[in-house]
Design an enzyme around this catalytic site. Structure first.
Site, PDB file in Angstrom:
ATOM      1  N   LYS A   1     -14.935  -1.010  -7.652  1.00 60.44           N
ATOM      2  CA  LYS A   1     -15.379  -1.056  -6.261  1.00 60.44           C
ATOM      3  C   LYS A   1     -16.884  -0.901  -6.123  1.00 60.44           C
ATOM      4  O   LYS A   1     -17.471  -1.363  -5.155  1.00 60.44           O
ATOM      5  CB  LYS A   1     -14.684   0.050  -5.446  1.00 60.44           C
ATOM      6  CG  LYS A   1     -13.234  -0.250  -5.118  1.00 60.44           C
ATOM      7  CD  LYS A   1     -12.759   0.666  -3.998  1.00 60.44           C
ATOM      8  CE  LYS A   1     -11.300   0.472  -3.692  1.00 60.44           C
ATOM      9  NZ  LYS A   1     -10.776   1.501  -2.789  1.00 60.44           N
TER      10      LYS A   1
ATOM     11  N   LYS B   1      -3.881  -7.406  -8.839  1.00 64.41           N
ATOM     12  CA  LYS B   1      -2.837  -6.699  -8.089  1.00 64.41           C
ATOM     13  C   LYS B   1      -2.977  -7.028  -6.595  1.00 64.41           C
ATOM     14  O   LYS B   1      -4.083  -7.322  -6.112  1.00 64.41           O
ATOM     15  CB  LYS B   1      -2.911  -5.189  -8.321  1.00 64.41           C
ATOM     16  CG  LYS B   1      -4.132  -4.546  -7.742  1.00 64.41           C
ATOM     17  CD  LYS B   1      -4.015  -3.033  -7.638  1.00 64.41           C
ATOM     18  CE  LYS B   1      -5.251  -2.541  -6.885  1.00 64.41           C
ATOM     19  NZ  LYS B   1      -5.312  -1.204  -6.478  1.00 64.41           N
TER      20      LYS B   1
ATOM     21  N   LYS C   1      -5.118  -4.346  -0.417  1.00 65.68           N
ATOM     22  CA  LYS C   1      -5.488  -4.368   1.005  1.00 65.68           C
ATOM     23  C   LYS C   1      -6.854  -5.002   1.199  1.00 65.68           C
ATOM     24  O   LYS C   1      -7.140  -5.565   2.240  1.00 65.68           O
ATOM     25  CB  LYS C   1      -5.553  -2.931   1.539  1.00 65.68           C
ATOM     26  CG  LYS C   1      -4.211  -2.323   1.828  1.00 65.68           C
ATOM     27  CD  LYS C   1      -4.428  -0.989   2.523  1.00 65.68           C
ATOM     28  CE  LYS C   1      -3.187  -0.147   2.439  1.00 65.68           C
ATOM     29  NZ  LYS C   1      -3.472   1.276   2.451  1.00 65.68           N
TER      30      LYS C   1
HETATM   31  P1  TYM Z   1      -3.621   3.294  -1.873  1.00 67.33           P
HETATM   32  O1  TYM Z   1      -3.800   3.618  -0.441  1.00 67.33           O
HETATM   33  O2  TYM Z   1      -4.466   2.215  -2.464  1.00 67.33           O
HETATM   34  O3  TYM Z   1      -2.113   2.889  -2.155  1.00 67.33           O
HETATM   35  C1  TYM Z   1      -1.004   3.702  -1.779  1.00 67.33           C
HETATM   36  C2  TYM Z   1       0.065   3.628  -2.850  1.00 67.33           C
HETATM   37  O4  TYM Z   1       0.458   2.266  -3.052  1.00 67.33           O
HETATM   38  C3  TYM Z   1       0.373   1.941  -4.444  1.00 67.33           C
HETATM   39  N1  TYM Z   1      -0.038   0.533  -4.578  1.00 67.33           N
HETATM   40  C4  TYM Z   1       0.648  -0.386  -5.271  1.00 67.33           C
HETATM   41  N2  TYM Z   1       1.787  -0.298  -5.976  1.00 67.33           N
HETATM   42  C5  TYM Z   1       2.237  -1.436  -6.567  1.00 67.33           C
HETATM   43  N3  TYM Z   1       1.596  -2.624  -6.471  1.00 67.33           N
HETATM   44  C6  TYM Z   1       0.450  -2.758  -5.775  1.00 67.33           C
HETATM   45  N4  TYM Z   1      -0.156  -3.944  -5.678  1.00 67.33           N
HETATM   46  C7  TYM Z   1      -0.075  -1.602  -5.136  1.00 67.33           C
HETATM   47  N5  TYM Z   1      -1.173  -1.372  -4.363  1.00 67.33           N
HETATM   48  C8  TYM Z   1      -1.140  -0.057  -4.041  1.00 67.33           C
HETATM   49  C9  TYM Z   1      -0.697   2.872  -4.999  1.00 67.33           C
HETATM   50  O5  TYM Z   1      -0.569   3.046  -6.396  1.00 67.33           O
HETATM   51  C10 TYM Z   1      -0.427   4.141  -4.221  1.00 67.33           C
HETATM   52  O6  TYM Z   1       0.589   4.894  -4.838  1.00 67.33           O
HETATM   53  N6  TYM Z   1      -6.074   6.922  -4.309  1.00 67.33           N
HETATM   54  C11 TYM Z   1      -4.846   6.591  -3.604  1.00 67.33           C
HETATM   55  C12 TYM Z   1      -4.574   7.480  -2.399  1.00 67.33           C
HETATM   56  C13 TYM Z   1      -4.515   8.948  -2.676  1.00 67.33           C
HETATM   57  C14 TYM Z   1      -3.463   9.612  -3.360  1.00 67.33           C
HETATM   58  C15 TYM Z   1      -3.818  10.996  -3.296  1.00 67.33           C
HETATM   59  C16 TYM Z   1      -2.289   9.194  -3.987  1.00 67.33           C
HETATM   60  C17 TYM Z   1      -5.409   9.883  -2.277  1.00 67.33           C
HETATM   61  N7  TYM Z   1      -4.996  11.109  -2.628  1.00 67.33           N
HETATM   62  C18 TYM Z   1      -2.993  11.963  -3.878  1.00 67.33           C
HETATM   63  C19 TYM Z   1      -1.470  10.164  -4.579  1.00 67.33           C
HETATM   64  C20 TYM Z   1      -1.833  11.532  -4.528  1.00 67.33           C
HETATM   65  C21 TYM Z   1      -4.954   5.162  -3.089  1.00 67.33           C
HETATM   66  O7  TYM Z   1      -6.028   4.665  -2.872  1.00 67.33           O
HETATM   67  O8  TYM Z   1      -3.740   4.609  -2.768  1.00 67.33           O
END
Ligand code: TYM
Length: 325
Positions: free
Chosen positions: A110, A191, A194
């Site tokens: 990023k 992948k 968003k």
């Molecule tokens: P985020 O908001 O990008 O995504 C939320 C969850 O969705 C999963 N995910 C996917 N799984 C499969 N295929 C995909 N293409 C895909 N895109 C997203 C992510 O793995 C995630 O589980 N850093 C984290 C948010 C966060 C978090 C936390 C997660 C902040 N604090 C504490 C767990 C525990 C994130 O940006 O997720």
């Protein structure tokens, strides 16, 4: 058994979020004490439009309920409502080293090419570790892309415990065997994300039946003959078979055997997706119009989350020698 996970409010959730994470959250809440968090502070690490952040937070909160998170079974809350998160986030920044944050691939991806990268994007994984450790979570259900962040959270918990005495539970990542990495429909080497600007690359949880149909029918496949599950050489169709596999709980190889051309596979897959996604969309629309209810549920979630996270924060501060009153 405690479970915690989070999702960013930057835009509507897509089927990657749903099959990679949210469906597992819904299942976990039946047996584990579950905490699910809309991580609005993490969303500040990239450019923000205040109006979009506000509506994105409400929409993401509503989406989770529409997907089946029950605020009576789980603690569903917004990260910035719980001051212990940035408090423990700072403590984690002072536990992590520059070197280990520098190795995080999300920061590299990023941050690349931008000379005005926010300092918060660099320290993002320390705040994420704080989110998890604040609840003494045993397990963290996430998609495959969060693996490295989870390893860091484990390292930081272990290091803190060694330096200051047993304080944090060391969490285990919980990554599903299928659905952990749903790929972009227009470029299956990336992948589903968003942040992609290509509309046909992803299916939102709120897409209409027509949009779902259109996006699946336009999904990139290949020119090989027949249908086979071969992620290495045929990533487009492998992605479709994997999505089909999480819906039907059949092996991608077994699904592939039933088809000889892409047309019928795509038709059946979009029907199956519509069957799962359209009730979520209907519930989301109802909830979205009831802001009063959403605020009340946010209050309820925050008060339980504060109770748990504040206790951990006090323990950690005391362990480090900060004076707790
Ligand atoms: P985020 O908001 O990008 O995504 C939320 C969850 O969705 C999963 N995910 C996917 N799984 C499969 N295929 C995909 N293409 C895909 N895109 C997203 C992510 O793995 C995630 O589980 N850093 C984290 C948010 C966060 C978090 C936390 C997660 C902040 N604090 C504490 C767990 C525990 C994130 O940006 O997720």
């Amino acid at each position: 058994m405690r479970v915690l996970s989070g999702i960013q409010p930057t835009g509507m959730a897509h089927i990657g979020n749903y099959y990679g994470a949210i469906v597992n959250w819904v299942r976990e809440q039946e047996t584990a004490e579950s905490f699910y968090c809309v991580v609005d502070l993490h969303a500040l690490t990239i450019e923000v439009d205040p109006k979009e952040l506000e509506s994105g937070t409400l929409d993401t909160f509503a989406t989770l309920i529409a997907c089946g998170i029950d605020p009576n079974k789980s603690t569903l809350f917004v990260q910035s409502h719980v001051a212990a998160h940035p408090m423990l986030g700072w403590i984690m920044e002072c536990t992590a080293s520059m070197g280990e944050l520098n190795r995080m691939t999300q920061f590299k991806d990023k941050g690349r090419g931008s000379d005005s990268v926010k300092a918060g994007l660099f320290t993002y994984p320390a705040l994420m570790a704080a989110d998890i450790l604040a609840y003494q979570a045993d397990r963290v259900p996430v998609g495959d892309d969060q693996k490295q962040h989870l390893e860091l959270a484990r390292d930081l918990a272990t290091r803190f415990n060694r330096l200051y005495g047993e304080t944090f539970k060391v969490p285990e990542p919980q990554i599903p065997s299928v659905g952990a990495r749903v790929m972009d429909l227009t470029d299956p080497t990336k992948k589903m994300s968003k942040s992609s600007k290509v509309m046909n690359s992803k299916i939102y949880i709120t897409d209409s039946d027509k949009e779902i149909q259109k996006k699946i029918s336009r999904a990139v496949t290949d020119t090989f003959e027949g249908v086979a599950y071969d992620p290495q050489n045929r990533p487009g169709v492998a992605n479709l078979l994997e999505i089909f596999s999480v819906i039907t709980l059949q092996k991608p190889q077994d699904i592939a055997e039933k088809y000889s051309t892409y047309g019928p596979l795509k038709k059946d897959l979009s029907d199956a997706l519509i069957e799962q996604i359209s009730p979520v969309r209907e519930r989301f629309i109802e909830l979205q119009n009831d802001k009063g209810e959403l605020f009340a549920l946010m209050q309820k979630g925050a008060s339980r989350a504060i109770e748990v996270a504040e206790e951990t924060s006090r323990r950690a501060r005391r362990a480090m020698g900060l004076v707790v009153i």
